[in-house]
Design an enzyme around this catalytic site. Sequence first.
Site, mmCIF file in Angstrom:
data_model
loop_
_atom_site.group_PDB
_atom_site.id
_atom_site.type_symbol
_atom_site.label_atom_id
_atom_site.label_comp_id
_atom_site.label_asym_id
_atom_site.label_seq_id
_atom_site.Cartn_x
_atom_site.Cartn_y
_atom_site.Cartn_z
ATOM 1 N N GLU A 264 -31.905 -55.510 24.663
ATOM 2 C CA GLU A 264 -32.476 -55.727 23.330
ATOM 3 C C GLU A 264 -32.201 -57.158 22.867
ATOM 4 O O GLU A 264 -31.077 -57.650 22.964
ATOM 5 C CB GLU A 264 -31.854 -54.741 22.337
ATOM 6 C CG GLU A 264 -32.355 -54.913 20.915
ATOM 7 C CD GLU A 264 -31.605 -54.041 19.922
ATOM 8 O OE1 GLU A 264 -32.156 -53.774 18.839
ATOM 9 O OE2 GLU A 264 -30.467 -53.623 20.223
ATOM 10 N N LYS A 330 -40.243 -51.713 17.442
ATOM 11 C CA LYS A 330 -39.294 -50.695 16.995
ATOM 12 C C LYS A 330 -39.773 -50.040 15.700
ATOM 13 O O LYS A 330 -40.155 -50.706 14.739
ATOM 14 C CB LYS A 330 -37.915 -51.329 16.793
ATOM 15 C CG LYS A 330 -36.800 -50.331 16.508
ATOM 16 C CD LYS A 330 -35.456 -51.034 16.434
ATOM 17 C CE LYS A 330 -34.319 -50.049 16.237
ATOM 18 N NZ LYS A 330 -33.013 -50.741 16.160
ATOM 19 N N CYS A 382 -32.562 -49.210 20.962
ATOM 20 C CA CYS A 382 -31.231 -49.048 20.396
ATOM 21 C C CYS A 382 -31.076 -47.740 19.625
ATOM 22 O O CYS A 382 -31.147 -46.658 20.172
ATOM 23 C CB CYS A 382 -30.894 -50.259 19.530
ATOM 24 S SG CYS A 382 -29.147 -50.368 19.056
#
Length: 519
Positions: A264, A330, A382
Amino acid sequence: MTKKSLMKLGQLLLAVPAGALATLSFAPYNYWYLAPVSLFILFALLQQQSIKRSGLIGFLWGLGLFGSGISWVHVSIANFGGMPWLAGWSLVALLIAYLALYPAIFGALFNKFNVGRPFHQLMLSGPVLWLLLDWIRGWLMTGFPWLWMGYSQIDSPYSGLAPIFGVEGITLALVLTSGALVAACYYRNWRPLLVVALVFSLSLLADNKQWVKPNPDKAVDVAMIQGNVPQEIKWLPSQRWPTLMKYTDLTRENWGADLIIWPEAAIPALETQIPAFLMNLDAAARNNHSTVITGILDQNEKGEFYNNILTLGVNAVGPYTYDHAERYSKHHLLPFGEFVPFGDLLRPIAPLFNLPMSSFSRGGYVQPNLEANGYSLAPALCYEVAFSEQVRRNVDINTDFLLTLSNDTWFGKSIGPFQHMEIAQMRSLELGKPLLRATNSGLTGVVDYTGKITAQIPQFETGVLRTKVIPTDGMTPYASLGSWPLYVYVLWALTLSWILHRRQAGRFRDQQPEIDYHN
């Protein structure tokens, strides 16, 4: 103090360590059997209590669980938040107290409904209340589904339920069997043990069922790079090119792998700031018949920030240009890390809420799989791997792997990264898909479709995890149906409880003595 007062005080004092005991069932400790022990103690303490006292017992149990289980959040606040020690711990204490409200509400409702009817409390309304409150905790204010009890059972006999009912189903099974054991012991009745036997039998039968089939003909050669770049220096302008060269050099040594995966935000720059670097990396990957997958931040022409995954090299869209690239954005953002809840209200009050990059925009809830070198990957960035329904909705019949990029460097040597990996393992088990997890400093690893870690790099080491991974064909029941079987169970349990309550109330009325009003 009287003996009765001492007993009541002892119950309250026992609730906190009973909750903390459950933390030992999660990673990195993995004493899975302590989760049902913790629940057993909680349910035993709740027997024959007032509503207020039940709420207090639940709250203290929650303080024990979350106080020991998520206090690692303070590591990022202390090391990177720039807050005074007292203010940082005060924020963590508020978070722990908020999460402890859920077992407090459970305790209060446990003895508000079906009071004096232990069968209903422990085996009908109780498990349903727990499940509903877990769902609310995973949704309210964007949700925080950390330390759902089912995650602790990744290596237990209950794990066979995950491909059918998901982590919520395992949690329900834990609560149901723990409640049945309390009913059997506390009320000296063997019949509730039949529920325990039934759940265990179903778990063992499900564990022997192979829902998906490995496809060795599609095995992929994967190289996952763990850069181990210190968070303190990562975003310094002077460190941009040393960081990029570090990843590039490690990648150059692994040309030939089908997929080369960076973590990430591995690239410490906005995508629009380094177009030449990305085009050169894309061309090198194509020349070597590889795909590079990396985390990168982006700011579009409207000024909106996104936390993205970008594919370069052999993919579905052709040579890289900014306007013609394959990305995943995301969706589930981290509160206060990537967005500020009630930002219009909080930002003027305190500079703390004006942190850089704390105003990201969301990608879609469901996005197309990333197509990389002939493989389809369902991504999660994440924190959002903890949201089982979102991950499930992004998996389809053509998905080969789950992909998650993360940066747990924020949490140092705490237990947080291990819990994060355990959650990722559960996603593989639920969906029957191998998972590729690349992180900056660990835990970088490969999880097979049974939820087992098959390869990983130690934390805080620079390295490359090079391994072969076999995808699977087919879909698990959970991948197809999601939580619908649990919705049916909730409806059935509430209906049965209502019917039994009406019958019991009818018998009570029939048994009342007739009153002669003439005398």
